[in-house]
Design a protein around this motif. Structure first.
Motif, PDB file in Angstrom:
ATOM      1  N   SER A  95      40.590  14.947 -10.447  1.00 51.12           N
ATOM      2  CA  SER A  95      41.701  15.671  -9.868  1.00 51.12           C
ATOM      3  C   SER A  95      42.785  15.809 -10.926  1.00 51.12           C
ATOM      4  CB  SER A  95      42.225  14.903  -8.652  1.00 51.12           C
ATOM      5  OG  SER A  95      43.273  15.592  -8.051  1.00 51.12           O
ATOM      6  N   VAL A  96      43.221  17.028 -11.188  1.00 51.37           N
ATOM      7  CA  VAL A  96      44.238  17.276 -12.207  1.00 51.37           C
ATOM      8  C   VAL A  96      45.550  16.644 -11.758  1.00 51.37           C
ATOM      9  CG1 VAL A  96      45.498  19.074 -13.446  1.00 51.37           C
ATOM     10  CG2 VAL A  96      43.099  19.412 -12.888  1.00 51.37           C
ATOM     11  N   ASN A  97      46.192  15.881 -12.666  1.00 54.83           N
ATOM     12  CA  ASN A  97      47.422  15.168 -12.324  1.00 54.83           C
ATOM     13  C   ASN A  97      48.673  16.024 -12.478  1.00 54.83           C
ATOM     14  OD1 ASN A  97      46.072  12.752 -11.744  1.00 54.83           O
ATOM     15  ND2 ASN A  97      46.011  12.228 -13.904  1.00 54.83           N
ATOM     16  N   THR A  98      48.621  17.058 -13.302  1.00 50.89           N
ATOM     17  CA  THR A  98      49.773  17.921 -13.531  1.00 50.89           C
ATOM     18  C   THR A  98      49.330  19.376 -13.425  1.00 50.89           C
ATOM     19  OG1 THR A  98      49.368  18.003 -15.904  1.00 50.89           O
ATOM     20  CG2 THR A  98      50.825  16.260 -15.122  1.00 50.89           C
ATOM     21  N   ILE A  99      50.263  20.290 -13.507  1.00 49.88           N
ATOM     22  CA  ILE A  99      49.904  21.703 -13.570  1.00 49.88           C
ATOM     23  C   ILE A  99      49.257  21.950 -14.923  1.00 49.88           C
ATOM     24  CG2 ILE A  99      50.785  24.055 -13.605  1.00 49.88           C
ATOM     25  CD1 ILE A  99      53.008  23.160 -11.748  1.00 49.88           C
ATOM     26  N   PHE A 100      48.079  22.552 -14.897  1.00 50.57           N
ATOM     27  CA  PHE A 100      47.281  22.724 -16.106  1.00 50.57           C
ATOM     28  C   PHE A 100      46.779  24.160 -16.168  1.00 50.57           C
ATOM     29  CE2 PHE A 100      42.845  22.536 -17.739  1.00 50.57           C
ATOM     30  CZ  PHE A 100      43.163  22.363 -19.076  1.00 50.57           C
ATOM     31  N   PHE A 102      44.106  26.621 -18.232  1.00 51.56           N
ATOM     32  CA  PHE A 102      42.955  26.641 -19.135  1.00 51.56           C
ATOM     33  C   PHE A 102      42.337  28.033 -19.098  1.00 51.56           C
ATOM     34  CE2 PHE A 102      38.443  26.064 -20.138  1.00 51.56           C
ATOM     35  CZ  PHE A 102      38.538  25.368 -21.325  1.00 51.56           C
ATOM     36  N   GLY A 103      42.309  28.702 -20.243  1.00 56.07           N
ATOM     37  CA  GLY A 103      41.724  30.042 -20.325  1.00 56.07           C
ATOM     38  C   GLY A 103      42.407  31.052 -19.433  1.00 56.07           C
ATOM     39  N   GLY A 104      43.697  30.887 -19.230  1.00 61.83           N
ATOM     40  CA  GLY A 104      44.438  31.825 -18.396  1.00 61.83           C
ATOM     41  C   GLY A 104      44.429  31.496 -16.909  1.00 61.83           C
ATOM     42  N   THR A 105      43.666  30.474 -16.482  1.00 64.60           N
ATOM     43  CA  THR A 105      43.616  30.075 -15.082  1.00 64.60           C
ATOM     44  C   THR A 105      44.528  28.871 -14.889  1.00 64.60           C
ATOM     45  OG1 THR A 105      41.318  30.809 -14.927  1.00 64.60           O
ATOM     46  CG2 THR A 105      42.108  29.333 -13.202  1.00 64.60           C
ATOM     47  N   THR A 111      44.302  19.456  -7.899  1.00 62.75           N
ATOM     48  CA  THR A 111      43.137  20.338  -7.798  1.00 62.75           C
ATOM     49  C   THR A 111      41.911  19.585  -8.291  1.00 62.75           C
ATOM     50  OG1 THR A 111      44.496  22.285  -8.226  1.00 62.75           O
ATOM     51  CG2 THR A 111      42.131  22.529  -8.566  1.00 62.75           C
ATOM     52  N   ASN A 112      40.830  19.631  -7.540  1.00 60.38           N
ATOM     53  CA  ASN A 112      39.577  19.011  -7.958  1.00 60.38           C
ATOM     54  C   ASN A 112      38.874  19.929  -8.961  1.00 60.38           C
ATOM     55  OD1 ASN A 112      39.856  16.749  -6.295  1.00 60.38           O
ATOM     56  ND2 ASN A 112      39.001  17.850  -4.551  1.00 60.38           N
ATOM     57  N   VAL A 113      38.489  19.366 -10.098  1.00 62.08           N
ATOM     58  CA  VAL A 113      37.836  20.158 -11.143  1.00 62.08           C
ATOM     59  C   VAL A 113      36.612  19.403 -11.657  1.00 62.08           C
ATOM     60  CG1 VAL A 113      39.916  21.356 -11.899  1.00 62.08           C
ATOM     61  CG2 VAL A 113      39.314  19.179 -12.943  1.00 62.08           C
ATOM     62  N   THR A 114      35.639  20.165 -12.129  1.00 62.76           N
ATOM     63  CA  THR A 114      34.516  19.601 -12.886  1.00 62.76           C
ATOM     64  C   THR A 114      34.630  20.133 -14.304  1.00 62.76           C
ATOM     65  OG1 THR A 114      33.071  21.407 -12.202  1.00 62.76           O
ATOM     66  CG2 THR A 114      32.992  19.397 -10.899  1.00 62.76           C
ATOM     67  N   THR A 115      34.330  19.282 -15.258  1.00 59.33           N
ATOM     68  CA  THR A 115      34.525  19.610 -16.660  1.00 59.33           C
ATOM     69  C   THR A 115      33.278  19.269 -17.450  1.00 59.33           C
ATOM     70  OG1 THR A 115      36.840  18.996 -16.388  1.00 59.33           O
ATOM     71  CG2 THR A 115      36.057  19.239 -18.627  1.00 59.33           C
ATOM     72  N   VAL A 152      36.026  24.289 -17.600  1.00 54.24           N
ATOM     73  CA  VAL A 152      36.703  23.669 -16.477  1.00 54.24           C
ATOM     74  C   VAL A 152      36.454  24.564 -15.276  1.00 54.24           C
ATOM     75  CG1 VAL A 152      38.930  22.944 -15.528  1.00 54.24           C
ATOM     76  CG2 VAL A 152      38.492  22.706 -17.965  1.00 54.24           C
ATOM     77  N   THR A 153      35.958  23.962 -14.189  1.00 55.77           N
ATOM     78  CA  THR A 153      35.639  24.724 -12.992  1.00 55.77           C
ATOM     79  C   THR A 153      36.350  24.123 -11.798  1.00 55.77           C
ATOM     80  OG1 THR A 153      33.437  25.129 -13.912  1.00 55.77           O
ATOM     81  CG2 THR A 153      33.742  25.624 -11.592  1.00 55.77           C
ATOM     82  N   ASP A 154      36.969  24.973 -11.013  1.00 56.43           N
ATOM     83  CA  ASP A 154      37.636  24.544  -9.787  1.00 56.43           C
ATOM     84  C   ASP A 154      36.583  23.987  -8.841  1.00 56.43           C
ATOM     85  OD1 ASP A 154      38.919  24.326  -7.335  1.00 56.43           O
ATOM     86  OD2 ASP A 154      40.217  26.038  -7.759  1.00 56.43           O
TER      87      ASP A 154
END
Length: 156
Positions: A95-100, A102-105, A111-115, A152-154
């Protein structure tokens, strides 16, 4: 009693030293491999703000194999060569801890992400043996090729 001639003694020692050095110069081939234990850390970014690999993406440590091929020869003006390849791949979900961004997104906090992070490394060392008697000393230069990919995928 006759004393030995100093010239004959020195000539004998020189011929022994000379024959020893010429026998040591051979053509050699080696191949091998091993395991690289890696633990990604730090941060990365692409067209946006940076994020932490440990805290934001929870990238896992892993073990990857590597291999090498090495050719050595006695020719003084042609360098010996070793080619080594290592492929590193690490995935994570978090889960992203801050506003991030990546690639314009833009990914907001929580937000839960897979990397996935992949780094393919190939080394091309060219080297010679300025000292190759009872002391071995190699001198050379290495060219390195790195092919890196990250995604990085939502989670939704």
């Amino acid at each position: 009693m006759k004393t030995p001639n100093l010239f004959l003694i020195l000539a004998g020692l020189f011929s022994f030293q000379f024959s020893f050095q010429t026998q040591a110069d051979t053509i050699g081939f080696r191949a091998g491999g091993g395991i690289w234990d890696h633990d990604p850390s730090g941060s990365f970014r692409y067209q946006g703000t940076s994020a932490d690999l440990d805290n934001d993406f929870n990238l896992q440590d892993d073990k990857e194999g590597y291999f090498f091929v090495q050719i050595e020869h006695p020719a003084p003006l042609i360098p010996s060569v070793r080619i080594q390849s290592t492929k590193l791949k690490s995935t994570g979900a978090g889960s992203v801890n801050t506003i991030f961004t990546f690639g314009g997104t833009v990914y907001t906090a929580s937000t839960n992400v897979t990397t996935e992070l992949t780094l393919d490394n190939t080394d091309y060392p060219l080297y010679g043996h300025p000292l190759d008697n009872f002391v071995a000393f190699d001198l050379g230069i290495t060219v390195k090729s790195i092919d890196g990919k990250s995604s990085v995928t939502d989670g939704t």
